[in-house]
Design a protein around this motif. Structure first.
Motif, PDB file in Angstrom:
ATOM      1  N   SER A  82       0.876  -1.160   0.000  1.00 35.55           N
ATOM      2  CA  SER A  82       0.000   0.000   0.000  1.00 35.55           C
ATOM      3  C   SER A  82       0.915   1.212   0.000  1.00 35.55           C
ATOM      4  CB  SER A  82      -0.878  -0.037   1.253  1.00 35.55           C
ATOM      5  OG  SER A  82      -1.652   1.139   1.312  1.00 35.55           O
ATOM      6  N   LEU A  83       0.831   1.997  -1.083  1.00 30.66           N
ATOM      7  CA  LEU A  83       1.657   3.209  -1.171  1.00 30.66           C
ATOM      8  C   LEU A  83       0.773   4.412  -0.862  1.00 30.66           C
ATOM      9  CD1 LEU A  83       3.751   2.618  -4.451  1.00 30.66           C
ATOM     10  CD2 LEU A  83       4.066   1.638  -2.193  1.00 30.66           C
ATOM     11  N   ALA A  84       1.359   5.422  -0.248  1.00 30.29           N
ATOM     12  CA  ALA A  84       0.568   6.603   0.082  1.00 30.29           C
ATOM     13  C   ALA A  84       1.386   7.867  -0.149  1.00 30.29           C
ATOM     14  CB  ALA A  84       0.090   6.542   1.524  1.00 30.29           C
ATOM     15  N   ARG A  85       0.658   8.966  -0.221  1.00 28.42           N
ATOM     16  CA  ARG A  85       1.258  10.255  -0.568  1.00 28.42           C
ATOM     17  C   ARG A  85       0.546  11.343   0.235  1.00 28.42           C
ATOM     18  NH1 ARG A  85       0.309  14.103  -4.535  1.00 28.42           N
ATOM     19  NH2 ARG A  85      -1.765  13.239  -4.829  1.00 28.42           N
ATOM     20  N   GLY A  86       1.238  12.444   0.469  1.00 25.33           N
ATOM     21  CA  GLY A  86       0.605  13.567   1.165  1.00 25.33           C
ATOM     22  C   GLY A  86       0.238  13.178   2.586  1.00 25.33           C
ATOM     23  N   LYS A  87      -0.927  13.653   3.066  1.00 30.79           N
ATOM     24  CA  LYS A  87      -1.222  13.361   4.474  1.00 30.79           C
ATOM     25  C   LYS A  87      -1.519  11.893   4.694  1.00 30.79           C
ATOM     26  CE  LYS A  87      -5.411  15.952   3.891  1.00 30.79           C
ATOM     27  NZ  LYS A  87      -6.416  16.844   4.390  1.00 30.79           N
ATOM     28  N   ALA A  88      -1.942  11.173   3.658  1.00 28.73           N
ATOM     29  CA  ALA A  88      -2.197   9.734   3.809  1.00 28.73           C
ATOM     30  C   ALA A  88      -0.925   8.980   4.183  1.00 28.73           C
ATOM     31  CB  ALA A  88      -2.790   9.159   2.527  1.00 28.73           C
ATOM     32  N   ALA A  89       0.239   9.544   3.833  1.00 27.51           N
ATOM     33  CA  ALA A  89       1.507   8.857   4.078  1.00 27.51           C
ATOM     34  C   ALA A  89       1.923   8.910   5.546  1.00 27.51           C
ATOM     35  CB  ALA A  89       2.605   9.467   3.205  1.00 27.51           C
ATOM     36  N   SER A  90       1.259   9.766   6.338  1.00 26.47           N
ATOM     37  CA  SER A  90       1.650   9.908   7.750  1.00 26.47           C
ATOM     38  C   SER A  90       0.564   9.448   8.718  1.00 26.47           C
ATOM     39  CB  SER A  90       1.993  11.367   8.059  1.00 26.47           C
ATOM     40  OG  SER A  90       2.975  11.832   7.158  1.00 26.47           O
ATOM     41  N   LEU A  91      -0.459   8.771   8.216  1.00 26.62           N
ATOM     42  CA  LEU A  91      -1.581   8.392   9.091  1.00 26.62           C
ATOM     43  C   LEU A  91      -1.242   7.216  10.009  1.00 26.62           C
ATOM     44  CD1 LEU A  91      -4.476   8.843   6.507  1.00 26.62           C
ATOM     45  CD2 LEU A  91      -4.160  10.170   8.610  1.00 26.62           C
ATOM     46  N   PHE A  92      -0.489   6.248   9.488  1.00 29.81           N
ATOM     47  CA  PHE A  92      -0.087   5.124  10.349  1.00 29.81           C
ATOM     48  C   PHE A  92       1.019   5.592  11.284  1.00 29.81           C
ATOM     49  CE2 PHE A  92      -1.377   1.694   7.027  1.00 29.81           C
ATOM     50  CZ  PHE A  92      -2.636   1.568   7.606  1.00 29.81           C
ATOM     51  N   THR A  93       0.897   5.181  12.545  1.00 29.87           N
ATOM     52  CA  THR A  93       1.914   5.498  13.545  1.00 29.87           C
ATOM     53  C   THR A  93       2.320   4.172  14.194  1.00 29.87           C
ATOM     54  OG1 THR A  93       0.091   5.937  15.049  1.00 29.87           O
ATOM     55  CG2 THR A  93       1.115   7.849  14.006  1.00 29.87           C
ATOM     56  N   PRO A  94       3.442   4.125  14.906  1.00 27.92           N
ATOM     57  CA  PRO A  94       3.893   2.839  15.449  1.00 27.92           C
ATOM     58  C   PRO A  94       2.783   2.134  16.227  1.00 27.92           C
ATOM     59  CG  PRO A  94       5.625   4.450  15.683  1.00 27.92           C
ATOM     60  CD  PRO A  94       4.408   5.195  15.151  1.00 27.92           C
ATOM     61  N   GLY A  95       2.493   0.911  15.820  1.00 30.97           N
ATOM     62  CA  GLY A  95       1.466   0.120  16.494  1.00 30.97           C
ATOM     63  C   GLY A  95       0.105   0.154  15.832  1.00 30.97           C
ATOM     64  N   SER A  96      -0.117   1.100  14.894  1.00 26.91           N
ATOM     65  CA  SER A  96      -1.474   1.214  14.341  1.00 26.91           C
ATOM     66  C   SER A  96      -1.754   0.188  13.256  1.00 26.91           C
ATOM     67  CB  SER A  96      -1.733   2.639  13.827  1.00 26.91           C
ATOM     68  OG  SER A  96      -0.834   2.970  12.794  1.00 26.91           O
ATOM     69  N   HIS A  97      -0.738  -0.404  12.671  1.00 24.49           N
ATOM     70  CA  HIS A  97      -0.961  -1.442  11.660  1.00 24.49           C
ATOM     71  C   HIS A  97       0.298  -2.291  11.561  1.00 24.49           C
ATOM     72  CE1 HIS A  97      -3.169  -3.359   8.543  1.00 24.49           C
ATOM     73  NE2 HIS A  97      -2.387  -2.980   7.543  1.00 24.49           N
ATOM     74  N   GLY A  98       0.162  -3.510  11.051  1.00 24.76           N
ATOM     75  CA  GLY A  98       1.357  -4.349  10.947  1.00 24.76           C
ATOM     76  C   GLY A  98       1.050  -5.727  10.423  1.00 24.76           C
ATOM     77  N   THR A  99       2.096  -6.501  10.183  1.00 24.13           N
ATOM     78  CA  THR A  99       1.988  -7.874   9.717  1.00 24.13           C
ATOM     79  C   THR A  99       3.312  -8.577  10.007  1.00 24.13           C
ATOM     80  OG1 THR A  99       2.105  -9.198   7.680  1.00 24.13           O
ATOM     81  CG2 THR A  99       2.400  -6.858   7.422  1.00 24.13           C
ATOM     82  N   THR A 100       3.235  -9.873  10.287  1.00 25.59           N
ATOM     83  CA  THR A 100       4.452 -10.615  10.611  1.00 25.59           C
ATOM     84  C   THR A 100       5.369 -10.767   9.398  1.00 25.59           C
ATOM     85  OG1 THR A 100       3.349 -11.843  12.358  1.00 25.59           O
ATOM     86  CG2 THR A 100       5.347 -12.834  11.434  1.00 25.59           C
ATOM     87  N   PHE A 101       4.788 -11.295   8.289  1.00 23.53           N
ATOM     88  CA  PHE A 101       5.628 -11.633   7.139  1.00 23.53           C
ATOM     89  C   PHE A 101       5.922 -10.439   6.231  1.00 23.53           C
ATOM     90  CE2 PHE A 101       3.262 -15.851   7.520  1.00 23.53           C
ATOM     91  CZ  PHE A 101       4.318 -16.513   8.126  1.00 23.53           C
ATOM     92  N   GLY A 102       5.017  -9.448   6.233  1.00 17.87           N
ATOM     93  CA  GLY A 102       5.027  -8.411   5.207  1.00 17.87           C
ATOM     94  C   GLY A 102       6.383  -7.770   4.999  1.00 17.87           C
TER      95      GLY A 102
END
Ligand SMILES: *Cc1c(COP(=O)(O)O)cnc(C)c1O
Length: 392
Positions: free
Chosen positions: A254-274
Motif C-alpha cells: 500500500s503506497l501513500a502520498r501527502g497526508k495519507a503517508a503519515s496516518l499510520f503510527t507505530p502500532g497502528s498497523h502491521g503484519t508478521t511476514f510483510g
C-alpha cells in the motif's frame, strides 16, 4: 483429487509441473501457452532466471527477520516503488486484499482525523477488491458477499465509470475516500471513459477525500505504463499493489502520498511476514528486470498488436460484442456466457480465463514474443469461432 482440501475453488483438471517464459508443462508433459500468468502475477513469465537467482541467493543469506527490526531490502523496495509511482511511502503486506485493507484503514484514520465518526468509502458496482471481510464488502459482486453477512459498515456504492454518480455524494459529510480500479479486472476488463480518474481526483481534492486506486491487477507494467493512472496524468493518495510485484512470491504493498503517508503510527498497523527480506529481494529483481527491458513499453506495444489482431479477426463476428483493454489487460466480450471456453482452450493447450460470465480475459506475461502473440491470436480466434458457430 485429494479430499483433504476445502472445496472453495472450482479447479481445472490439470496440474503443472514446470514453466519457462509463457509456457507451462503439465504432469503428462503437455505444453500450454499461458495467456493468464497466474491471473496477472507472472509478468516476467515462469521460472525467470533473474527472479530465481535473487530468491536462491536471498534464501541462502536471510529469509526473515521481523518488522521489529530495520529491513534494508524493504527500504530499498519502498524507495524504488515511490520513484516509479510518484508516491511517498510504502507499507508491505502479503496479498492484494491486505493492501486494500491497509487502504481502507488509512481512509478511516483520515476520517477520524477530520472528526468524522462514521467514515464512509465510495466503491463501485462490478468492482473486486479481495476476500477479507472489509474487502469483500467493498467488492461490487453479490456472489462474493453471499453467506458472509453481516458485512462491514462504511461503504457506499455507485456505478463504475460514472463521475456524476460520485458527485451526487459530495454533500454527504461521512464520505472520506473513493476506492476504484482504473480498469476492472474480475469485473470484465472495463475501461472507464477518458477523464474519469481526473474527475475523481478533482472531487477528492475539493472535498478532502482520499483517492485510493486498486492497481493490484492493472499495476506493475501490465497496461503499458508502470501504473494505469499514469495514462491519465493524475496521482492517487493511496495505491494498492500486489499480483505482478513479486512474479509469484506473495507480496502486496500500500503506497501513500501527502497526508495519507503519515496516518499510520507505530502500532497502528502491521503484519508478521510483510516485506521480509526474501519477498523484497524478489520484487526488486522484478522491477529491475522490467525496467532494463522496458517491459511496460513492450506491454503497450504488444497490447496494441493483440487488440488490433483480435479486432481484425473477430471484430465483425456477430457473437463478439466488444474487444477492449489496455496493454496486456484484454477482454473479449461475447453475446453469451462462455465459461466453457476455459476448458476447451485448455484442451487446445491454451490457458485463458472468463470473467463476468461472458468476457474472455487475457493477461499474458509481459515478455510474450511476436510469434507467441500470433499463436494466441490464431488459437483463440479459432476457439471463439467454433464456440459461437451456432446463434446464442
Ligand atoms: C486479485 C485482486 C485483489 C485481491 O488480491 P489477493 O491477493 O487475491 O488478495 C484485489 N483487487 C484486485 C483489483 C484484484 O485483481
Amino acid at each position: 483429487m485429494s479430499d483433504a482440501l476445502m472445496h472453495n475453488y472450482g479447479r481445472q483438471p490439470v496440474a503443472f509441473e514446470r514453466g519457462e517464459g509463457v509456457w507451462l508443462w503439465d504432469t503428462e508433459g503437455r505444453r500450454y501457452l499461458d495467456a493468464l500468468s497466474g491471473i496477472a502475477v507472472c509478468g516476467l513469465g515462469h521460472a525467470h532466471p533473474a527472479v530465481a537467482r535473487a530468491l536462491c541467493d536471498q534464501a541462502n543469506t536471510l529469509i526473515h527477520t521481523s518488522n521489529i527490526y530495520r529491513i534494508p531490502l524493504q527500504e530499498q523496495l519502498a524507495e524504488r516503488l515511490c520513484a516509479l509511482s510518484g508516491m511517498e511511502r510504502a507499507f508491505f503486506c502479503n496479498s492484494g486484499a491486505e493492501a486494500n485493507e491497509a487502504a481502507i484503514k488509512l481512509s478511516r484514520l483520515h476520517g477520524h482525523a477530520r472528526g468524522i465518526a462514521n467514515p464512509t468509502v465510495i466503491v463501485m458496482e462490478g468492482s473486486f477488491h479481495g476476500r477479507t471481510m472489509a474487502t469483500l464488502t467493498a467488492t461490487g459482486n453479490a456472489k462474493i458477499q453471499k453467506g458472509f453477512e453481516p458485512l462491514v459498515s462504511g461503504f457506499l456504492r455507485v456505478p463504475y465509470g460514472d463521475l456524476a454518480a460520485i458527485e451526487q455524494h459530495a454533500g454527504n459529510p461521512d464520505v472520506v475516500a473513493v476506492l476504484v480500479e482504473p480498469i476492472t479486472g474480475e469485473g470484465g476488463i472495463r475501461v472507464p471513459p477518458a477523464g474519469y480518474l481526473q474527475g475523481i481526483r478533482e472531487l477528492c481534492d475539493r472535498h478532502d477525500w482520499l483517492m485510493m486506486l486498486d492497481e493490484i491487477q492493472a499495476g506493475i507494467g501490465r497496461t503499458g505504463r508502470w501504473f494505469a493512472y499514469q495514462h491519465e496524468g493524475v496521482l492517487p493518495d493511496v495505491l494498492s499493489l500486489a499480483k505482478g510485484l513479486g512474479n509469484g512470491v506473495p507480496i502486496g504493498a500500500s503506497l501513500a502520498r501527502g497526508k495519507a503517508a503519515s496516518l499510520f503510527t507505530p502500532g497502528s498497523h502491521g503484519t508478521t511476514f510483510g516485506g521480509n527480506p526474501l519477498v523484497c529481494r524478489a520484487a526488486l529483481a522484478v522491477l529491475e528486470t522490467m525496467d532494463k527491458q522496458d517491459l511496460p513499453g513492450k506491454a503497450a506495444h504488444m497490447g496494441e498488436y493483440l487488440l488490433a489482431g483480435f479486432r481484425q479477426r473477430l471484430g465483425n463476428h456477430a457473437a463478439v460484442r466488444e474487444i477492449r483493454g489496455r496493454g496486456l489487460m484484454i477482454g473479449i466480450e461475447l453475446d453469451r456466457p462462455c465459461a466453457e471456453l476455459v476448458g476447451k482452450a485448455l484442451q487446445a493447450g491454451l490457458l485463458i480465463n472468463v470473467t463476468a460470465e461472458r468476457v474472455i480475459r487475457l493477461l499474458p506475461p509481459l515478455i510474450i514474443s511476436d510469434t507467441e502473440a500470433d499463436q494466441l491470436l490464431d488459437q483463440l480466434t479459432e476457439l471463439v469461432q467454433s464456440y459461437t458457430a451456432t446463434p446464442a
